[in-house]
Scaffold this active site. Structure first.
Site, PDB file in Angstrom:
ATOM      1  N   GLY A  12       8.233 -56.306 -19.908  1.00 56.24           N
ATOM      2  CA  GLY A  12       7.912 -54.937 -20.318  1.00 56.24           C
ATOM      3  C   GLY A  12       8.616 -54.580 -21.611  1.00 56.24           C
ATOM      4  N   THR A  40      -0.201 -57.636 -23.876  1.00 53.97           N
ATOM      5  CA  THR A  40      -1.145 -57.579 -25.003  1.00 53.97           C
ATOM      6  C   THR A  40      -0.597 -56.728 -26.145  1.00 53.97           C
ATOM      7  OG1 THR A  40      -2.294 -55.770 -23.861  1.00 53.97           O
ATOM      8  CG2 THR A  40      -3.199 -57.987 -23.600  1.00 53.97           C
ATOM      9  N   VAL A  63       2.980 -60.240 -16.145  1.00 54.65           N
ATOM     10  CA  VAL A  63       3.943 -60.373 -15.052  1.00 54.65           C
ATOM     11  C   VAL A  63       3.288 -60.418 -13.681  1.00 54.65           C
ATOM     12  CG1 VAL A  63       5.830 -59.324 -16.356  1.00 54.65           C
ATOM     13  CG2 VAL A  63       4.329 -57.865 -14.956  1.00 54.65           C
ATOM     14  N   ASN A  89      11.957 -55.772 -15.982  1.00 49.02           N
ATOM     15  CA  ASN A  89      11.846 -54.387 -16.423  1.00 49.02           C
ATOM     16  C   ASN A  89      10.419 -53.851 -16.380  1.00 49.02           C
ATOM     17  OD1 ASN A  89      12.608 -51.894 -18.076  1.00 49.02           O
ATOM     18  ND2 ASN A  89      11.222 -52.929 -19.490  1.00 49.02           N
ATOM     19  N   SER A 141      14.203 -47.909  -9.708  1.00 52.89           N
ATOM     20  CA  SER A 141      14.005 -46.513 -10.099  1.00 52.89           C
ATOM     21  C   SER A 141      14.740 -45.629  -9.109  1.00 52.89           C
ATOM     22  CB  SER A 141      12.514 -46.167 -10.102  1.00 52.89           C
ATOM     23  OG  SER A 141      12.326 -44.766 -10.210  1.00 52.89           O
ATOM     24  N   TYR A 154       4.646 -46.155  -5.726  1.00 59.00           N
ATOM     25  CA  TYR A 154       5.738 -46.486  -6.649  1.00 59.00           C
ATOM     26  C   TYR A 154       7.087 -46.526  -5.928  1.00 59.00           C
ATOM     27  CZ  TYR A 154       8.637 -46.201 -10.901  1.00 59.00           C
ATOM     28  OH  TYR A 154       9.549 -46.439 -11.898  1.00 59.00           O
ATOM     29  N   ALA A 155       7.331 -45.529  -5.076  1.00 58.87           N
ATOM     30  CA  ALA A 155       8.600 -45.486  -4.347  1.00 58.87           C
ATOM     31  C   ALA A 155       8.725 -46.692  -3.423  1.00 58.87           C
ATOM     32  CB  ALA A 155       8.714 -44.185  -3.564  1.00 58.87           C
ATOM     33  N   LYS A 158       9.458 -49.857  -5.611  1.00 58.88           N
ATOM     34  CA  LYS A 158      10.818 -49.917  -6.135  1.00 58.88           C
ATOM     35  C   LYS A 158      11.850 -50.067  -5.027  1.00 58.88           C
ATOM     36  CE  LYS A 158       9.958 -49.665 -10.565  1.00 58.88           C
ATOM     37  NZ  LYS A 158      10.189 -50.851 -11.419  1.00 58.88           N
TER      38      LYS A 158
END
Length: 245
Positions: A12, A40, A63, A89, A141, A154-155, A158
């Site tokens: 990232g 990209t 990734v 990352n 995060s 997302y939670a 992470k």
């Protein structure tokens, strides 16, 4: 640094946090070589390479692809180097309430944030075992510890990164390899660009330090954990959030 970081790979690396980490290493350790993992879009990463052409290069890396990880590690080793520090990352979020979240949103966020960290760690771990030295630093995060509404995907991803960090750390500790996680809160990068001035002001009021963090403040923690002086720190999760939680 008491032990030179010969080769660091940051995923990232075209984003604000990845670039901040790369620049910190290049500015504070003149002996390291930094690979900027990008998929990209690489315009910002290339500007860093132009500043440090002898110590930095971009590396094409999706990734979420196991074959891309294998190819990236092969390319590094073909240059006569081995990845001694991996910074996982790369990541993104696609927020929805769970009741209306498309399955594709769940899959993509899990893939980019959790599966990618697994594949990256697996791609470099054997080389680190051979060297009897390695550092894996996973950027999780604050959402992993204090999950907000609308980020079930997302939670969960992470939080999985944090748990993976703790388990892997136990597996490789005796081999001189450490694995740690960072949980940044609100950091001044393009990820916050969608906020209006009033929204940013209101959000800062919820942070005990009354400001957003800087990419360099996350980068300095990554740099420390990569240092041989941090050899007895593994399986740890460090939050960088201005005191929110």
């Amino acid at each position: 640094m008491s032990k030179s970081v010969s080769c660091i790979l940051i995923t990232g690396a075209n984003g604000g946090l990845g670039l901040g980490i790369a620049k910190y290493f290049l500015e504070h350790d003149s002996s390291c070589f930094v690979y900027l993992g990008v998929r990209t879009n690489r315009d910002h990463a290339e500007s860093v390479v132009s500043d440090y052409p002898d110590r930095c290069a971009t590396l094409t890396l999706d990734v979420t692809s196991e074959s891309a990880w294998k190819q990236a590690v092969t390319e590094v080793e073909a240059s006569g180097r081995k990845v001694t520090v991996l910074v996982n990352n790369a990541g993104n979020h696609d927020d929805h309430l769970l009741a209306t979240m498309p399955k594709s949103s769940w899959d993509q966020v899990i893939d980019t944030n959790l599966n990618a960290a697994f594949m990256g760690s697996q791609a470099v771990i054997r080389g680190m075992m051979t060297e009897r030295f390695g550092r894996i630093i996973n950027i999780a995060s604050l959402s992993a510890l204090l999950a907000p509404m609308g980020q079930t995907n997302y939670a969960a991803a992470k939080a999985g990164v944090v748990a993976m960090t703790q388990s892997l750390a136990k597996e490789v500790a005796r081999m001189g390899i450490t694995v740690n996680a960072l949980c940044p809160g609100y950091i001044e990068t393009s990820a916050l660009d969608h906020m209006s001035a009033d929204q940013a002001k209101a959000l800062k009021k919820s942070i005990p330090m009354r400001r957003f963090g800087r990419a360099s403040e996350v980068a300095s923690a990554v740099f420390f954990l990569a240092n041989a002086d941090a050899a007895y720190i593994t399986g740890s999760t460090l939050k960088i959030d201005g005191g929110i939680f």
